[in-house]
Design a protein around this motif. Structure first.
Motif, PDB file in Angstrom:
ATOM      1  N   TYR A 110       0.840  -1.193   0.000  1.00 35.14           N
ATOM      2  CA  TYR A 110       0.000   0.000   0.000  1.00 35.14           C
ATOM      3  C   TYR A 110       0.876   1.245   0.000  1.00 35.14           C
ATOM      4  CZ  TYR A 110      -3.351   3.519   1.415  1.00 35.14           C
ATOM      5  OH  TYR A 110      -4.122   4.643   1.460  1.00 35.14           O
ATOM      6  N   ARG A 111       0.568   2.183  -0.862  1.00 34.64           N
ATOM      7  CA  ARG A 111       1.276   3.461  -0.911  1.00 34.64           C
ATOM      8  C   ARG A 111       0.324   4.545  -0.448  1.00 34.64           C
ATOM      9  NH1 ARG A 111       4.257   3.328  -6.747  1.00 34.64           N
ATOM     10  NH2 ARG A 111       5.892   1.903  -6.175  1.00 34.64           N
ATOM     11  N   THR A 112       0.789   5.353   0.513  1.00 39.50           N
ATOM     12  CA  THR A 112      -0.074   6.420   0.990  1.00 39.50           C
ATOM     13  C   THR A 112      -0.131   7.563  -0.016  1.00 39.50           C
ATOM     14  OG1 THR A 112       1.787   7.376   2.203  1.00 39.50           O
ATOM     15  CG2 THR A 112       0.301   5.901   3.419  1.00 39.50           C
ATOM     16  N   ARG A 113       0.955   7.789  -0.750  1.00 41.55           N
ATOM     17  CA  ARG A 113       0.988   8.850  -1.756  1.00 41.55           C
ATOM     18  C   ARG A 113       1.418   8.278  -3.096  1.00 41.55           C
ATOM     19  NH1 ARG A 113       1.038  14.493  -0.243  1.00 41.55           N
ATOM     20  NH2 ARG A 113       2.214  15.123  -2.058  1.00 41.55           N
ATOM     21  N   ILE A 114       0.856   8.819  -4.122  1.00 41.72           N
ATOM     22  CA  ILE A 114       1.253   8.425  -5.473  1.00 41.72           C
ATOM     23  C   ILE A 114       2.601   9.084  -5.772  1.00 41.72           C
ATOM     24  CG2 ILE A 114       0.637   8.695  -7.900  1.00 41.72           C
ATOM     25  CD1 ILE A 114      -2.315   8.710  -6.198  1.00 41.72           C
ATOM     26  N   THR A 162       6.126  11.589 -10.596  1.00 42.17           N
ATOM     27  CA  THR A 162       6.998  11.336 -11.744  1.00 42.17           C
ATOM     28  C   THR A 162       6.597  12.291 -12.863  1.00 42.17           C
ATOM     29  OG1 THR A 162       5.519   9.687 -12.714  1.00 42.17           O
ATOM     30  CG2 THR A 162       7.205   8.879 -11.172  1.00 42.17           C
ATOM     31  N   ARG A 163       7.487  12.477 -13.801  1.00 40.57           N
ATOM     32  CA  ARG A 163       7.201  13.371 -14.927  1.00 40.57           C
ATOM     33  C   ARG A 163       5.978  12.888 -15.706  1.00 40.57           C
ATOM     34  NH1 ARG A 163       7.871  14.513 -20.185  1.00 40.57           N
ATOM     35  NH2 ARG A 163       8.641  16.569 -20.720  1.00 40.57           N
ATOM     36  N   ALA A 164       5.936  11.582 -15.990  1.00 34.55           N
ATOM     37  CA  ALA A 164       4.825  11.028 -16.760  1.00 34.55           C
ATOM     38  C   ALA A 164       3.489  11.206 -16.020  1.00 34.55           C
ATOM     39  CB  ALA A 164       5.069   9.549 -17.042  1.00 34.55           C
ATOM     40  N   ALA A 165       3.483  10.942 -14.726  1.00 31.32           N
ATOM     41  CA  ALA A 165       2.245  11.079 -13.952  1.00 31.32           C
ATOM     42  C   ALA A 165       1.806  12.536 -13.877  1.00 31.32           C
ATOM     43  CB  ALA A 165       2.436  10.502 -12.554  1.00 31.32           C
ATOM     44  N   LEU A 166       2.751  13.454 -13.717  1.00 30.12           N
ATOM     45  CA  LEU A 166       2.407  14.876 -13.644  1.00 30.12           C
ATOM     46  C   LEU A 166       1.833  15.360 -14.972  1.00 30.12           C
ATOM     47  CD1 LEU A 166       3.655  17.590 -11.629  1.00 30.12           C
ATOM     48  CD2 LEU A 166       3.948  18.047 -14.047  1.00 30.12           C
ATOM     49  N   HIS A 200       9.460  20.058  -3.933  1.00 22.37           N
ATOM     50  CA  HIS A 200       9.184  19.243  -5.118  1.00 22.37           C
ATOM     51  C   HIS A 200       8.043  18.305  -4.758  1.00 22.37           C
ATOM     52  CE1 HIS A 200       9.971  17.392  -8.973  1.00 22.37           C
ATOM     53  NE2 HIS A 200      10.021  16.206  -8.398  1.00 22.37           N
ATOM     54  N   THR A 201       6.806  18.839  -4.769  1.00 22.42           N
ATOM     55  CA  THR A 201       5.614  18.084  -4.390  1.00 22.42           C
ATOM     56  C   THR A 201       4.547  18.259  -5.461  1.00 22.42           C
ATOM     57  OG1 THR A 201       4.687  19.964  -3.186  1.00 22.42           O
ATOM     58  CG2 THR A 201       6.046  18.401  -1.906  1.00 22.42           C
ATOM     59  N   TRP A 202       3.510  17.415  -5.392  1.00 21.53           N
ATOM     60  CA  TRP A 202       2.400  17.502  -6.327  1.00 21.53           C
ATOM     61  C   TRP A 202       1.755  18.878  -6.309  1.00 21.53           C
ATOM     62  CZ3 TRP A 202       1.237  14.297 -10.117  1.00 21.53           C
ATOM     63  CH2 TRP A 202       1.616  12.963 -10.035  1.00 21.53           C
ATOM     64  N   GLU A 203       1.657  19.467  -5.113  1.00 22.28           N
ATOM     65  CA  GLU A 203       0.967  20.745  -4.967  1.00 22.28           C
ATOM     66  C   GLU A 203       1.774  21.926  -5.490  1.00 22.28           C
ATOM     67  OE1 GLU A 203       1.582  18.584  -2.523  1.00 22.28           O
ATOM     68  OE2 GLU A 203      -0.353  17.925  -1.731  1.00 22.28           O
ATOM     69  N   ASN A 204       3.072  21.720  -5.767  1.00 23.19           N
ATOM     70  CA  ASN A 204       3.930  22.816  -6.218  1.00 23.19           C
ATOM     71  C   ASN A 204       4.430  22.617  -7.646  1.00 23.19           C
ATOM     72  OD1 ASN A 204       5.305  25.327  -5.693  1.00 23.19           O
ATOM     73  ND2 ASN A 204       7.200  24.156  -5.596  1.00 23.19           N
ATOM     74  N   CYS A 205       4.148  21.498  -8.268  1.00 20.82           N
ATOM     75  CA  CYS A 205       4.630  21.224  -9.627  1.00 20.82           C
ATOM     76  C   CYS A 205       3.471  21.237 -10.624  1.00 20.82           C
ATOM     77  CB  CYS A 205       5.316  19.864  -9.673  1.00 20.82           C
ATOM     78  SG  CYS A 205       6.863  19.805  -8.771  1.00 20.82           S
ATOM     79  N   VAL A 206       3.723  21.809 -11.788  1.00 16.75           N
ATOM     80  CA  VAL A 206       2.736  21.851 -12.863  1.00 16.75           C
ATOM     81  C   VAL A 206       3.418  21.599 -14.197  1.00 16.75           C
ATOM     82  CG1 VAL A 206       1.138  23.428 -11.713  1.00 16.75           C
ATOM     83  CG2 VAL A 206       2.959  24.354 -13.130  1.00 16.75           C
ATOM     84  N   ALA A 207       2.645  21.156 -15.169  1.00 19.53           N
ATOM     85  CA  ALA A 207       3.141  21.019 -16.532  1.00 19.53           C
ATOM     86  C   ALA A 207       3.196  22.415 -17.151  1.00 19.53           C
ATOM     87  CB  ALA A 207       2.220  20.118 -17.338  1.00 19.53           C
ATOM     88  N   VAL A 256      -2.804  16.668  -5.428  1.00 17.74           N
ATOM     89  CA  VAL A 256      -2.337  15.285  -5.451  1.00 17.74           C
ATOM     90  C   VAL A 256      -3.412  14.446  -6.135  1.00 17.74           C
ATOM     91  CG1 VAL A 256      -1.668  13.302  -4.038  1.00 17.74           C
ATOM     92  CG2 VAL A 256      -1.074  15.610  -3.300  1.00 17.74           C
ATOM     93  N   PRO A 257      -3.062  13.671  -7.159  1.00 18.97           N
ATOM     94  CA  PRO A 257      -4.067  12.836  -7.819  1.00 18.97           C
ATOM     95  C   PRO A 257      -4.532  11.716  -6.896  1.00 18.97           C
ATOM     96  CG  PRO A 257      -1.902  12.447  -8.756  1.00 18.97           C
ATOM     97  CD  PRO A 257      -1.756  13.560  -7.775  1.00 18.97           C
ATOM     98  N   HIS A 258      -5.766  11.271  -7.086  1.00 24.23           N
ATOM     99  CA  HIS A 258      -6.291  10.174  -6.291  1.00 24.23           C
ATOM    100  C   HIS A 258      -7.188   9.316  -7.172  1.00 24.23           C
ATOM    101  CE1 HIS A 258      -9.369  13.282  -6.156  1.00 24.23           C
ATOM    102  NE2 HIS A 258     -10.249  12.317  -5.990  1.00 24.23           N
ATOM    103  N   GLY A 259      -7.443   8.131  -6.727  1.00 24.52           N
ATOM    104  CA  GLY A 259      -8.288   7.219  -7.484  1.00 24.52           C
ATOM    105  C   GLY A 259      -7.529   5.968  -7.881  1.00 24.52           C
ATOM    106  N   ALA A 260      -8.285   4.943  -8.227  1.00 23.58           N
ATOM    107  CA  ALA A 260      -7.691   3.646  -8.547  1.00 23.58           C
ATOM    108  C   ALA A 260      -6.768   3.723  -9.761  1.00 23.58           C
ATOM    109  CB  ALA A 260      -8.801   2.628  -8.807  1.00 23.58           C
ATOM    110  N   HIS A 261      -7.137   4.514 -10.772  1.00 25.73           N
ATOM    111  CA  HIS A 261      -6.339   4.550 -11.992  1.00 25.73           C
ATOM    112  C   HIS A 261      -4.949   5.156 -11.763  1.00 25.73           C
ATOM    113  CE1 HIS A 261      -8.718   8.265 -11.853  1.00 25.73           C
ATOM    114  NE2 HIS A 261      -7.657   8.825 -12.360  1.00 25.73           N
TER     115      HIS A 261
END
Length: 169
Positions: A66-70, A73-77, A107-114, A141-146
Motif C-alpha cells: 500500500y502506498r499512501t501517496r502516489i 513522476t514526470r509522466a504522472a504529472l 518538489h511536491t504535487w501541490e507545487n509542480c505543474v506542466a 495530489v491525484p487520487h483514485g484507482a487509476h
C-alpha cells in the motif's frame, strides 16, 4: 500496441500490459478473460481460437504494498495536467515549480505543474504574483484507482471504466 487492463484476483486494477503479455497469461492459465475486445477481434492458431481480451483477471491474488501517496513522476504529472500548460493552455513539454526551488519551493504535487517551454522560460525563478500570472487549475495530489496503475493510459479503452471507478478501488 494494444493495451490490456490487468486486474488482481479481487478485481482491483493493477496495471496495463501489452496484448502479447496478456495472451501469454491467459494461455498459461494464470489469468482469465473478464471482458473481450468490443470489436469482436479473434486470435487464431493451428489448434486454438482466443477472443482478444480488453480486461483480464489474475487467478491468484498478488499482494501489492500500500502506498499512501502516489509517486511524483514526470509522466504522472503530465497525465494529471493532461499535457497542457498550467499558465497558457498550450501543449506542455516541461515541468515547472510554482514556487521556484531556488526560493524554497518543495518538489511536491501541490507545487509542480506542466508547462510549455516559452512559459517556463518567461517565468524563470519568479513567483506568479511578480508576473501577474494565475494558474488555470490549482495543482493537487491525484487520487483514485487509476493513479495506482503502473504505466496505465488514462485515456485507455472505454471498456475499462467500470474497473477503474472509485467503487472498484
Amino acid at each position: 500496441m494494444r493495451q490490456v487492463l490487468l486486474l488482481n484476483a479481487t478485481y482491483e486494477p493493477l496495471t496495463t500490459l501489452s496484448l502479447h503479455r496478456a495472451v501469454i497469461l491467459v494461455l498459461r492459465e494464470k489469468a482469465d478473460v473478464v471482458h473481450r475486445d468490443g470489436r469482436g477481434a479473434v486470435l487464431r492458431s493451428a489448434t486454438r481460437t482466443l477472443d482478444v481480451p480488453s480486461v483480464i483477471r489474475l487467478r491468484r491474488y498478488v499482494r501489492i504494498p500500500y502506498r499512501t501517496r502516489i509517486p511524483l513522476t514526470r509522466a504522472a504529472l503530465m497525465r494529471r495536467d493532461n499535457f497542457r500548460c498550467a499558465y497558457c493552455g498550450q501543449r506542455a513539454e516541461t515541468i515547472d515549480h510554482v514556487i521556484p526551488r531556488s526560493r524554497g519551493g518543495p518538489h511536491t504535487w501541490e507545487n509542480c505543474v506542466a508547462s510549455c517551454t516559452p512559459c517556463n522560460h518567461r517565468k524563470a525563478d519568479r513567483l506568479l504574483e511578480e508576473l501577474g500570472w494565475a494558474l488555470r487549475v490549482a495543482p493537487v495530489v491525484p487520487h483514485g484507482a487509476h493513479w495506482r496503475l503502473i504505466g496505465a493510459q488514462l485515456d485507455g479503452d472505454p471498456q475499462w471504466a467500470p474497473y477503474l471507478s472509485e467503487t472498484a478501488a
